[in-house]
Design an enzyme around this catalytic site. Structure first.
Site, short mmCIF file in Angstrom:
data_model
loop_
_atom_site.label_atom_id
_atom_site.label_comp_id
_atom_site.label_asym_id
_atom_site.label_seq_id
_atom_site.Cartn_x
_atom_site.Cartn_y
_atom_site.Cartn_z
CE LYS A 212 21.00 38.56 87.91
NZ LYS A 212 20.51 39.80 87.26
C1 PLP Z 1 21.19 41.02 87.35
C2 PLP Z 1 20.87 42.04 86.32
C3 PLP Z 1 21.73 43.14 86.05
C4 PLP Z 1 22.98 43.39 86.84
O1 PLP Z 1 24.01 42.46 86.55
P1 PLP Z 1 25.30 42.34 87.49
O2 PLP Z 1 26.02 41.14 87.02
O3 PLP Z 1 24.77 42.20 88.89
O4 PLP Z 1 26.08 43.59 87.31
C5 PLP Z 1 21.39 43.99 85.01
N1 PLP Z 1 20.26 43.82 84.30
C6 PLP Z 1 19.40 42.80 84.53
C7 PLP Z 1 18.16 42.69 83.73
C8 PLP Z 1 19.67 41.87 85.55
O5 PLP Z 1 18.81 40.85 85.79
#
Ligand code: PLP
Length: 462
Positions: A112
């Site tokens: 993120k």
């Molecule tokens: C947020 C997150 C996901 C999921 O990603 P999306 O964009 O919601 O599909 C997967 N793995 C980790 C470690 C995350 O923080």
């Protein structure tokens, strides 16, 4: 570039307004009016660029006409300078045609950061140009809150309030939020569950007077700018492993469908992609959809990969809009149906387009630990539980062995030490930049699950 809503009844907006608005006024999500195109020659030239330069090139068409248009190269350089690996997004080979794209070298050790580190800077630029201030409010069960706080800490014109359920996040996750020492960062430990936190945030946004008075905003994954920033690493990995001459396949551990949708955008812009393999944990609404054509809500169960414990994949709406030939009325009908009956069915022609490109796989906690053990045994690598679900998806279909498979590693194993230890017997140490996290001072306020108490706290700081 102008942006249109997936539900077809909101005004088209430029990039800056889309950034600040998040959700469209008709309840839809914004997508670009047209997909910028990169030729084979463009992709070939991209292979020689460093990550920040590539990011500026890939995103330039999306911010055309924005106040940040000319600033983009400086901003991408600044955003990705905080990543601790010099490659920013290194590719690691796991087996003959299987690769791991490591997206966890940012400040909070999860993918993120790729979007939020940049989005924090974009907010700051646009607010400065408009002489506006905003108050960002969000609820988190762990990862999103820390990434948002790291992105907004110390930024002019932004106050950020993040609610987490008291005692229900991991200690590392909580400390990543509460040890940030910046006067514009406010952590609230709510006496309740994650759903209680989310309900309070929803209620704040639903209060039009309060929302207007404090200029409330969100940085959740439905914001187009987050998707835009994630397109870059698909192109980055693709050109390293063969594009434009060869196709690649991506495997993505998925919750809100934001990450994998960014991959779809990269494909629409010219990256040759054979297939997207979507991994889910026991919360398998997407896998069930791929199998049946019906998207149906069931209760959320906790799992080893908590960032994918979701009920609804909000960003799937963007894909529906694309495969329905951008028929906003059709998308709107499906979403109304979903709201009324917690289920909708995708028309056969649109569903066929989706399954031709996307495959879904589910993996329970036992299977997740098994993949973590296997990867450790065969390669020596420790992977986090989310990444393990992605690797499983990558291995789930018999594809052309000449097509490289790229599994996205979405979190650092040290973020989920208990699961890693339980699966492999090995501890993953925190990287040096975070090694002192247990010695830093925490700052947070414990509040009752009470909307007015949260409002009073915001009022006292803004
Ligand atoms: C947020 C997150 C996901 C999921 O990603 P999306 O964009 O919601 O599909 C997967 N793995 C980790 C470690 C995350 O923080």
């Amino acid at each position: 570039m102008r942006y249109v809503s997936t539900r077809g009844r909101a005004p088209t907006l430029g990039f800056d307004d889309v950034l600040l608005a998040g959700l469209a006024t008709d309840g839809g999500l914004y997508v670009p009016e047209t997909w910028p195109q990169f030729s084979a020659a463009d992709l070939t030239a991209f292979a020689g660029l460093d990550y920040a330069s590539l990011a500026a090139k890939v995103m330039a068409p999306f911010v055309a006409g924005s106040v940040i248009e000319k600033e983009l190269p400086r901003l991408t350089k600044q955003a990705y300078a905080r990543f601790t690996h010099t490659a920013v997004a290194p590719l690691k080979q796991l087996s003959a045609n299987e690769w791991l794209l490591e997206l966890f070298h940012g400040p909070t050790l999860a993918f993120k950061d790729f979007a939020l580190q940049l989005v924090g800077l974009l907010f700051e630029e646009v607010l400065k140009a408009r002489k506006q201030k905003i108050t960002i409010v969000g609820a988190t069960s762990g990862d999103t809150g820390s990434a948002a706080i790291e992105a907004c800490r110390g930024r002019a014109n932004i106050e950020i309030f993040i609610l987490h359920p008291e005692g229900r996040t991991s200690e590392v996750q909580r400390r990543q939020m509460t040890t940030v020492d910046a006067p514009n960062v406010h952590n609230i430990a709510l006496k309740g569950t994650f759903d209680d936190c989310q309900d309070v945030v929803k209620a704040l946004f639903a209060d039009a007077t309060f929302r207007g008075e404090f200029n409330l905003s969100a940085v959740n994954s439905i914001n187009w700018a987050r998707i835009m920033a994630q397109i870059v690493y698909y192109i980055w990995a693709g050109v390293r492993l063969g594009a434009p001459e060869r196709q690649v396949t991506f495997a993505v551990p998925t919750g809100n469908f934001g990450n994998v949708f960014a991959g779809y955008c990269a494909m629409r812009m010219g990256l040759p992609v054979a297939r997207f393999l979507v991994g889910s944990n026991r919360n398998d609404i997407l896998t069930r959809y791929f199998e049946t054509g019906a998207m149906t809500i069931e209760g959320v169960q906790p799992s080893l990969s908590p960032s994918m414990d979701i009920q609804v994949s909000s960003n799937f709406e963007r894909l529906l809009f694309e495969v329905s030939d951008r028929d906003g009325a059709a998308v709107s009908r499906m979403m109304d149906q979903f709201k009324q009956s917690a289920s909708y069915t995708v028309a056969p022609a649109a569903h066929a387009k989706i399954t031709a490109l996307f495959g879904g796989r589910r993996l329970d906690d036992e299977g997740t630990k098994q993949v973590m053990r296997e990867v450790r045994a065969s390669t020596g690598e420790l992977v986090d539980p989310h990444t393990a679900v992605g690797i499983y998806a990558a291995r789930s279909e018999g594809l052309d062995p000449a097509i490289p498979r790229i599994a996205l590693a979405t979190a650092h194993p040290a973020k989920f030490p208990d699961a890693v230890k339980a699966a492999t017997g090995v501890s993953s140490p925190l990287p040096a930049v975070m090694a002192d996290i247990f010695n830093r001072t925490e700052r947070f306020q414990v509040l009752d699950n009470d909307l007015d108490a949260v409002k009073r706290l915001i009022r006292s700081h803004v």
